[in-house]
Design an enzyme around this catalytic site. Sequence first.
Site, PDB file in Angstrom:
ATOM      1  N   GLY A  92       0.804  -1.213   0.000  1.00  0.00           N
ATOM      2  CA  GLY A  92       0.000   0.000   0.000  1.00  0.00           C
ATOM      3  C   GLY A  92       0.838   1.264   0.000  1.00  0.00           C
ATOM      4  N   HIS A  99       7.998   7.197   5.295  1.00  0.00           N
ATOM      5  CA  HIS A  99       7.180   7.862   6.307  1.00  0.00           C
ATOM      6  C   HIS A  99       6.665   6.837   7.297  1.00  0.00           C
ATOM      7  CE1 HIS A  99       4.819   6.891   2.734  1.00  0.00           C
ATOM      8  NE2 HIS A  99       3.827   6.599   3.557  1.00  0.00           N
TER       9      HIS A  99
HETATM   10  P1  5GP Z   1       1.399   5.171   2.161  1.00  0.00           P
HETATM   11  O1  5GP Z   1       0.171   4.584   1.553  1.00  0.00           O
HETATM   12  O2  5GP Z   1       2.439   5.536   1.121  1.00  0.00           O
HETATM   13  O3  5GP Z   1       1.975   4.378   3.292  1.00  0.00           O
HETATM   14  O4  5GP Z   1       0.916   6.521   2.847  1.00  0.00           O
HETATM   15  C1  5GP Z   1       0.824   7.717   2.179  1.00  0.00           C
HETATM   16  C2  5GP Z   1      -0.067   8.599   3.023  1.00  0.00           C
HETATM   17  O5  5GP Z   1       0.135   9.926   2.615  1.00  0.00           O
HETATM   18  C3  5GP Z   1      -1.548   8.285   2.870  1.00  0.00           C
HETATM   19  O6  5GP Z   1      -2.096   7.961   4.147  1.00  0.00           O
HETATM   20  C4  5GP Z   1      -2.132   9.580   2.287  1.00  0.00           C
HETATM   21  O7  5GP Z   1      -3.390   9.895   2.841  1.00  0.00           O
HETATM   22  C5  5GP Z   1      -1.080  10.606   2.638  1.00  0.00           C
HETATM   23  N1  5GP Z   1      -0.958  11.684   1.669  1.00  0.00           N
HETATM   24  C6  5GP Z   1      -0.828  11.550   0.329  1.00  0.00           C
HETATM   25  N2  5GP Z   1      -0.675  12.771  -0.239  1.00  0.00           N
HETATM   26  C7  5GP Z   1      -0.701  13.669   0.783  1.00  0.00           C
HETATM   27  C8  5GP Z   1      -0.585  15.091   0.829  1.00  0.00           C
HETATM   28  O8  5GP Z   1      -0.428  15.784  -0.191  1.00  0.00           O
HETATM   29  N3  5GP Z   1      -0.676  15.667   2.051  1.00  0.00           N
HETATM   30  C9  5GP Z   1      -0.840  14.946   3.203  1.00  0.00           C
HETATM   31  N4  5GP Z   1      -0.927  15.630   4.355  1.00  0.00           N
HETATM   32  N5  5GP Z   1      -0.934  13.601   3.191  1.00  0.00           N
HETATM   33  C10 5GP Z   1      -0.873  12.981   2.004  1.00  0.00           C
END
Ligand code: 5GP
Length: 109
Positions: A92, A99
């Site tokens: 995911g 992060h």
């Molecule tokens: P991943 O799925 O890569 O582990 O998590 C990425 C996270 O980044 C997701 O929970 C998504 O909601 C968040 N996200 C994606 N784009 C942005 C953004 O432009 N700003 C913020 N604050 N969160 C973001």
Amino acid sequence: MPDCIFCKILKGEIPAKKVYEDEHTFAFEDLNPKAPTHVLVIPKKHIAGLKEALSEDAELVGRCHLTAARIARERGIEDGYRTVLNVGPKSGQSVFHMHVHLLGGRLLT
Ligand code: 5GP
Ligand code: ZN
């Protein structure tokens, strides 16, 4: 990394609700929160993901987790929170700047 959205957030080119910042890490509210507390903690250095982290990044990986623990303490959610690091598209992971998700403030099943 010019095309990285989290690098853009760090530079202030994309707005985000900042939660915490120190010399090495930055934390902000997730745009699409999955819990009352859903904060993303990133290293200021661009690292694509955990599998791209080098042994010289060990301290940064640890610092991101300690920043998450600090925010959890400040928010009074230490009775139960979760840190999550998605690694690779099948997990995911959708943003390729490492992060740590800090999730809490509700029962996590
Ligand atoms: P991943 O799925 O890569 O582990 O998590 C990425 C996270 O980044 C997701 O929970 C998504 O909601 C968040 N996200 C994606 N784009 C942005 C953004 O432009 N700003 C913020 N604050 N969160 C973001
Ligand atoms: Zn980046």
